[in-house]
Design a protein around this motif. Structure first.
Motif, PDB file in Angstrom:
ATOM      1  N   ASP A 161       3.851 -12.316   8.721  1.00 20.12           N
ATOM      2  CA  ASP A 161       4.470 -11.100   9.247  1.00 20.12           C
ATOM      3  C   ASP A 161       3.975  -9.897   8.458  1.00 20.12           C
ATOM      4  OD1 ASP A 161       5.953 -12.548  11.075  1.00 20.12           O
ATOM      5  OD2 ASP A 161       7.847 -12.363   9.975  1.00 20.12           O
ATOM      6  N   ARG A 162       4.131  -8.726   9.055  1.00 18.21           N
ATOM      7  CA  ARG A 162       3.768  -7.479   8.381  1.00 18.21           C
ATOM      8  C   ARG A 162       5.026  -6.817   7.849  1.00 18.21           C
ATOM      9  NH1 ARG A 162      -1.174  -4.579  10.337  1.00 18.21           N
ATOM     10  NH2 ARG A 162      -2.503  -6.235  11.099  1.00 18.21           N
ATOM     11  N   LEU A 163       4.946  -6.336   6.615  1.00 19.05           N
ATOM     12  CA  LEU A 163       6.016  -5.551   6.019  1.00 19.05           C
ATOM     13  C   LEU A 163       5.578  -4.097   6.071  1.00 19.05           C
ATOM     14  CD1 LEU A 163       8.738  -5.563   4.521  1.00 19.05           C
ATOM     15  CD2 LEU A 163       7.417  -5.590   2.395  1.00 19.05           C
ATOM     16  N   VAL A 164       6.392  -3.259   6.705  1.00 19.35           N
ATOM     17  CA  VAL A 164       6.073  -1.844   6.857  1.00 19.35           C
ATOM     18  C   VAL A 164       7.073  -1.045   6.035  1.00 19.35           C
ATOM     19  CG1 VAL A 164       5.806   0.066   8.474  1.00 19.35           C
ATOM     20  CG2 VAL A 164       5.206  -2.258   9.183  1.00 19.35           C
ATOM     21  N   VAL A 179       8.579  13.928   2.886  1.00 21.35           N
ATOM     22  CA  VAL A 179       7.710  14.595   3.851  1.00 21.35           C
ATOM     23  C   VAL A 179       6.269  14.459   3.382  1.00 21.35           C
ATOM     24  CG1 VAL A 179       7.101  16.812   4.873  1.00 21.35           C
ATOM     25  CG2 VAL A 179       9.503  16.223   4.535  1.00 21.35           C
ATOM     26  N   GLY A 180       5.395  14.016   4.288  1.00 17.88           N
ATOM     27  CA  GLY A 180       3.986  13.852   3.964  1.00 17.88           C
ATOM     28  C   GLY A 180       3.613  12.472   3.442  1.00 17.88           C
ATOM     29  N   ASP A 181       4.600  11.648   3.099  1.00 17.04           N
ATOM     30  CA  ASP A 181       4.311  10.285   2.646  1.00 17.04           C
ATOM     31  C   ASP A 181       3.847   9.439   3.828  1.00 17.04           C
ATOM     32  OD1 ASP A 181       5.112  10.883   0.087  1.00 17.04           O
ATOM     33  OD2 ASP A 181       6.981   9.734   0.170  1.00 17.04           O
ATOM     34  N   ALA A 182       2.816   8.680   3.622  1.00 18.63           N
ATOM     35  CA  ALA A 182       2.328   7.768   4.664  1.00 18.63           C
ATOM     36  C   ALA A 182       3.108   6.459   4.609  1.00 18.63           C
ATOM     37  CB  ALA A 182       0.845   7.493   4.460  1.00 18.63           C
ATOM     38  N   SER A 183       3.126   5.755   5.727  1.00 14.65           N
ATOM     39  CA  SER A 183       3.692   4.412   5.739  1.00 14.65           C
ATOM     40  C   SER A 183       2.707   3.471   5.054  1.00 14.65           C
ATOM     41  CB  SER A 183       3.916   3.928   7.172  1.00 14.65           C
ATOM     42  OG  SER A 183       4.913   4.683   7.798  1.00 14.65           O
ATOM     43  N   ARG A 184       3.233   2.399   4.501  1.00 18.33           N
ATOM     44  CA  ARG A 184       2.383   1.396   3.862  1.00 18.33           C
ATOM     45  C   ARG A 184       2.627   0.075   4.559  1.00 18.33           C
ATOM     46  NH1 ARG A 184       1.591  -0.047  -2.464  1.00 18.33           N
ATOM     47  NH2 ARG A 184      -0.591  -0.591  -2.186  1.00 18.33           N
ATOM     48  N   VAL A 185       1.547  -0.639   4.869  1.00 17.95           N
ATOM     49  CA  VAL A 185       1.649  -1.904   5.604  1.00 17.95           C
ATOM     50  C   VAL A 185       1.002  -3.010   4.788  1.00 17.95           C
ATOM     51  CG1 VAL A 185       1.058  -3.108   7.735  1.00 17.95           C
ATOM     52  CG2 VAL A 185       1.543  -0.651   7.795  1.00 17.95           C
ATOM     53  N   GLY A 186       1.687  -4.139   4.716  1.00 14.97           N
ATOM     54  CA  GLY A 186       1.152  -5.296   4.026  1.00 14.97           C
ATOM     55  C   GLY A 186       1.461  -6.560   4.797  1.00 14.97           C
ATOM     56  N   VAL A 187       0.729  -7.613   4.491  1.00 15.02           N
ATOM     57  CA  VAL A 187       0.942  -8.921   5.112  1.00 15.02           C
ATOM     58  C   VAL A 187       1.700  -9.791   4.118  1.00 15.02           C
ATOM     59  CG1 VAL A 187      -0.172 -10.971   6.051  1.00 15.02           C
ATOM     60  CG2 VAL A 187      -1.124  -8.713   6.519  1.00 15.02           C
ATOM     61  N   GLU A 239       6.111 -11.916  -1.331  1.00 18.23           N
ATOM     62  CA  GLU A 239       4.804 -11.626  -1.902  1.00 18.23           C
ATOM     63  C   GLU A 239       3.974 -11.021  -0.782  1.00 18.23           C
ATOM     64  OE1 GLU A 239       3.038 -14.778  -4.260  1.00 18.23           O
ATOM     65  OE2 GLU A 239       5.057 -15.503  -4.736  1.00 18.23           O
ATOM     66  N   VAL A 240       3.416  -9.838  -1.046  1.00 22.20           N
ATOM     67  CA  VAL A 240       2.741  -9.046  -0.012  1.00 22.20           C
ATOM     68  C   VAL A 240       1.350  -8.648  -0.479  1.00 22.20           C
ATOM     69  CG1 VAL A 240       2.843  -6.882   1.285  1.00 22.20           C
ATOM     70  CG2 VAL A 240       4.943  -8.146   0.813  1.00 22.20           C
ATOM     71  N   ARG A 241       0.363  -8.727   0.431  1.00 15.42           N
ATOM     72  CA  ARG A 241      -0.975  -8.192   0.191  1.00 15.42           C
ATOM     73  C   ARG A 241      -1.088  -6.929   1.035  1.00 15.42           C
ATOM     74  NH1 ARG A 241      -4.851  -9.434  -2.653  1.00 15.42           N
ATOM     75  NH2 ARG A 241      -4.244 -11.599  -2.866  1.00 15.42           N
ATOM     76  N   TRP A 242      -1.269  -5.788   0.356  1.00 14.91           N
ATOM     77  CA  TRP A 242      -1.316  -4.482   1.026  1.00 14.91           C
ATOM     78  C   TRP A 242      -2.652  -4.294   1.726  1.00 14.91           C
ATOM     79  CZ3 TRP A 242       3.237  -2.766   1.706  1.00 14.91           C
ATOM     80  CH2 TRP A 242       4.234  -3.048   0.770  1.00 14.91           C
ATOM     81  N   LEU A 243      -2.597  -3.803   2.964  1.00 11.43           N
ATOM     82  CA  LEU A 243      -3.806  -3.630   3.761  1.00 11.43           C
ATOM     83  C   LEU A 243      -4.652  -2.453   3.298  1.00 11.43           C
ATOM     84  CD1 LEU A 243      -2.411  -4.343   7.344  1.00 11.43           C
ATOM     85  CD2 LEU A 243      -3.549  -5.909   5.755  1.00 11.43           C
ATOM     86  N   ASP A 244      -4.040  -1.434   2.673  1.00 10.89           N
ATOM     87  CA  ASP A 244      -4.801  -0.253   2.284  1.00 10.89           C
ATOM     88  C   ASP A 244      -5.695  -0.472   1.068  1.00 10.89           C
ATOM     89  OD1 ASP A 244      -2.682  -0.389   0.481  1.00 10.89           O
ATOM     90  OD2 ASP A 244      -2.122   1.717   0.677  1.00 10.89           O
ATOM     91  N   ASP A 245      -5.275  -1.317   0.130  1.00  9.75           N
ATOM     92  CA  ASP A 245      -6.084  -1.502  -1.077  1.00  9.75           C
ATOM     93  C   ASP A 245      -6.312  -2.966  -1.458  1.00  9.75           C
ATOM     94  OD1 ASP A 245      -3.626  -2.240  -2.135  1.00  9.75           O
ATOM     95  OD2 ASP A 245      -3.480  -0.531  -3.508  1.00  9.75           O
TER      96      ASP A 245
END
Length: 68
Positions: free
Chosen positions: A7-10, A16-24, A38-44
């Motif tokens: 599943d994805r954790l969002v 204001v201005g903060d982006a959402s972060r998504v991980g698996v 335990e999550v692996r972040w998609l952005d980094d």
């Protein structure tokens, strides 16, 4: 909150201005699917243990579309 591996954790930005972060979600610690996850972040690509707060939600994994 309930999740399964894959599943994805969002995490929504809280300011204001903060982006959402998504991980698996790569592992769960409790058999009932409750946090922490335990999550692996998609952005980094980094991984970590997450105790999600009220700004978080779980989404099922995205399925690849198949053209006719």
């Amino acid at each position: 909150m309930f999740a399964r591996i894959g599943d994805r954790l969002v995490l929504k930005g809280v300011h204001v201005g903060d982006a959402s972060r998504v991980g698996v979600i790569t592992a769960i610690r409790h058999s009932d699917g409750t946090p922490p996850y335990e999550v692996r972040w998609l952005d980094d690509g980094r991984a970590g243990l997450v105790f999600p707060g009220p700004e978080a939600h779980v989404e099922p994994p995205r399925r690849a579309s198949v053209d006719g």
